[in-house]
Design an enzyme around this catalytic site. Structure first.
Site, short mmCIF file in Angstrom:
data_model
loop_
_atom_site.label_atom_id
_atom_site.label_comp_id
_atom_site.label_asym_id
_atom_site.label_seq_id
_atom_site.Cartn_x
_atom_site.Cartn_y
_atom_site.Cartn_z
N CYS A 112 0.83 -1.20 0.00
CA CYS A 112 0.00 0.00 0.00
C CYS A 112 0.87 1.26 0.00
CB CYS A 112 -0.99 -0.02 1.16
SG CYS A 112 -2.33 1.19 0.96
N HIS B 23 -3.82 -4.96 0.42
CA HIS B 23 -3.36 -5.34 1.76
C HIS B 23 -3.41 -6.86 1.93
CE1 HIS B 23 -2.83 -1.53 4.00
NE2 HIS B 23 -3.64 -1.06 3.08
N GLU C 62 -1.85 -8.64 3.93
CA GLU C 62 -1.65 -9.05 5.33
C GLU C 62 -2.94 -9.13 6.13
OE1 GLU C 62 -2.38 -4.78 5.91
OE2 GLU C 62 -1.43 -5.99 4.34
#
Length: 408
Positions: free
Chosen positions: A108, A217, A219
């Protein structure tokens, strides 16, 4: 059997308290799940010139906006919060990772930092909320992600890692990279046109062992906990950790190095890596020899660089360098200067017998088209090395015909 902690690659993950929507633990969990050892790096504690903790790979996390002053533009009226200390720390970390060949996964904001550090700029505000920007959830408290597709460009690192042509990803950003703002030397490996504007969703440095930036994202649990989304989430961390594990072994074994400038000259090479052994000549295809950085103190003129150029070729010397001389070679090429002069790249060269081998080389970080010609002394070092190594006569003649600035 789980990997013992002592063998886990050490992954430096930037941490900042500037954005409550970012959870450092999510990044750490993904790294540990892929057999890495997460190490927090608090950007607020960084001071210019600090030595970074030892690490085998770097994860740049999401967060606040990048200061447009970093790429020479005035702020947009919808520019978000800025944290100069974070920019300072992450820009220094990114420069070091790109220059030193250390694996980098930029997420990001991290992808945007990677682009700006490499000479690109940013689209400062996406006017249309859908599908890129996050939004407040139905409970009025939580922040929900947007969702959209990403077209994966074939032949890229992202394509090899994800093994698919299309990804479904989450989205929580209002700044973006577009093709027009992509840094020279980087490649767009993921794109989307959803929302009306073509946005670059993934970038990579093609000559780097592993430097990948993604705008989404991977994660977050909404990606990581969904098996159907593994290609755009867990697979990225697994490939990144694989690159970090491979990098751990590099300093322990001899490595091949392709020298195309003054390092073709054995006398010059021995000053940096006295125990390096000349293997012979080699050819780098689809590149051109350039002079894109000036050496004011040593050579008093432009010094050599390699730039992508389809159909051209660069000849040089192939050396086998002992691991204990790796750092000296990096230092000689200016990797540890601020800013770095050269960065490590991995290239594939061809020997006269037709063998294709991957090896280390170096490329100028910020090529300057205004660089003056090489000095007479540098040109003579090139020619001396080229003749000693036994480069093709036609290539040696091209070197001899190059203009110089006349300085001895």
């Amino acid at each position: 059997m789980p990997m013992p902690d002592v063998l886990r690659p050490r992954i430096l993950i930037t941490r900042s308290e500037d954005d409550p929507g970012e959870r450092w633990q999510d990044y750490a969990d993904r790294v540990r799940a892929a057999s890495g050892e997460p190490i927090p790096f608090d950007v607020a504690l960084y001071r210019r010139g600090d030595v970074f903790p030892a690490h085998d790979g770097l994860v740049l996390t999401g967060g606040v906006d990048v200061d447009p002053a970093r790429y020479g533009e005035p702020p947009h009226e919808r520019l978000g919060r800025l944290v100069p200390a974070r920019d300072e720390a992450e820009f220094a970390l990114t420069r070091a990772a790109l220059a030193g060949g250390r694996p980098l996964l930029a997420i990001c904001r991290g992808m945007q930092v990677m682009n700006v550090v490499s000479g690109g700029t940013l689209h400062q505000h996406l006017e249309e909320r859908e599908p890129h920007r996050s939004r407040r959830g139905a409970d009025g408290v939580t922040i929900d992600s947007g969702w959209h597709g990403v077209e994966v460009i074939g032949g890229t690192l992202l394509s090899r890692v994800t093994k698919t042509a299309h990804l479904r990803v989450n989205s929580r950003h209002h700044q973006a990279v577009t093709r027009a703002r992509l840094a020279p030397g980087l490649v767009a490996s993921g794109m989307t046109s959803e929302g009306g504007l073509e946005v670059v969703e993934a970038i990579e440095a093609p000559h780097h062992p592993f430097a990948l930036g993604v705008q989404w994202h991977p994660e977050r649990s909404e990606m990581a906990a969904t098996p159907a989304l593994h290609a755009g989430s867990g697979a990225l961390f697994e490939a990144f950790l694989h690159a970090c594990t491979a990098g751990q072994a590099t300093p322990e074994t001899p490595f091949l190095y392709f020298g195309y400038g003054s390092s073709m000259d054995a006398d010059r090479m021995r000053q940096t890596a006295p125990h390096a052994r000349l293997i012979g000549s080699a050819r780098l295809a689809d590149h051109a020899l350039a002079f894109s950085i000036e050496s004011k103190n040593t050579w008093h003129g432009g010094v050599a660089d390699i730039l992508p150029s389809p159909g051209d070729e660069v000849w040089g010397a192939l050396w086998l360098v002992p691991p204990e001389e790796s750092h000296a070679l990096d230092e000689h090429e200016g990797l540890f200067r601020e800013p770095p002069a050269y960065r490590r790249v991995t290239v594939e060269v061809t020997t006269p017998s037709g063998d294709r081998v991957r090896c280390r080389s170096y490329q100028v970080v910020m090529p300057d088209p205004r660089t003056p010609p090489p000095s007479k002394a540098f040109k003579e070092a090139l020619l001396r090395g080229a003749r000693t190594v036994g480069l093709p006569p036609a290539y040696v003649a091209r070197l001899a015909a190059m203009p110089d600035n006349g300085r001895a």
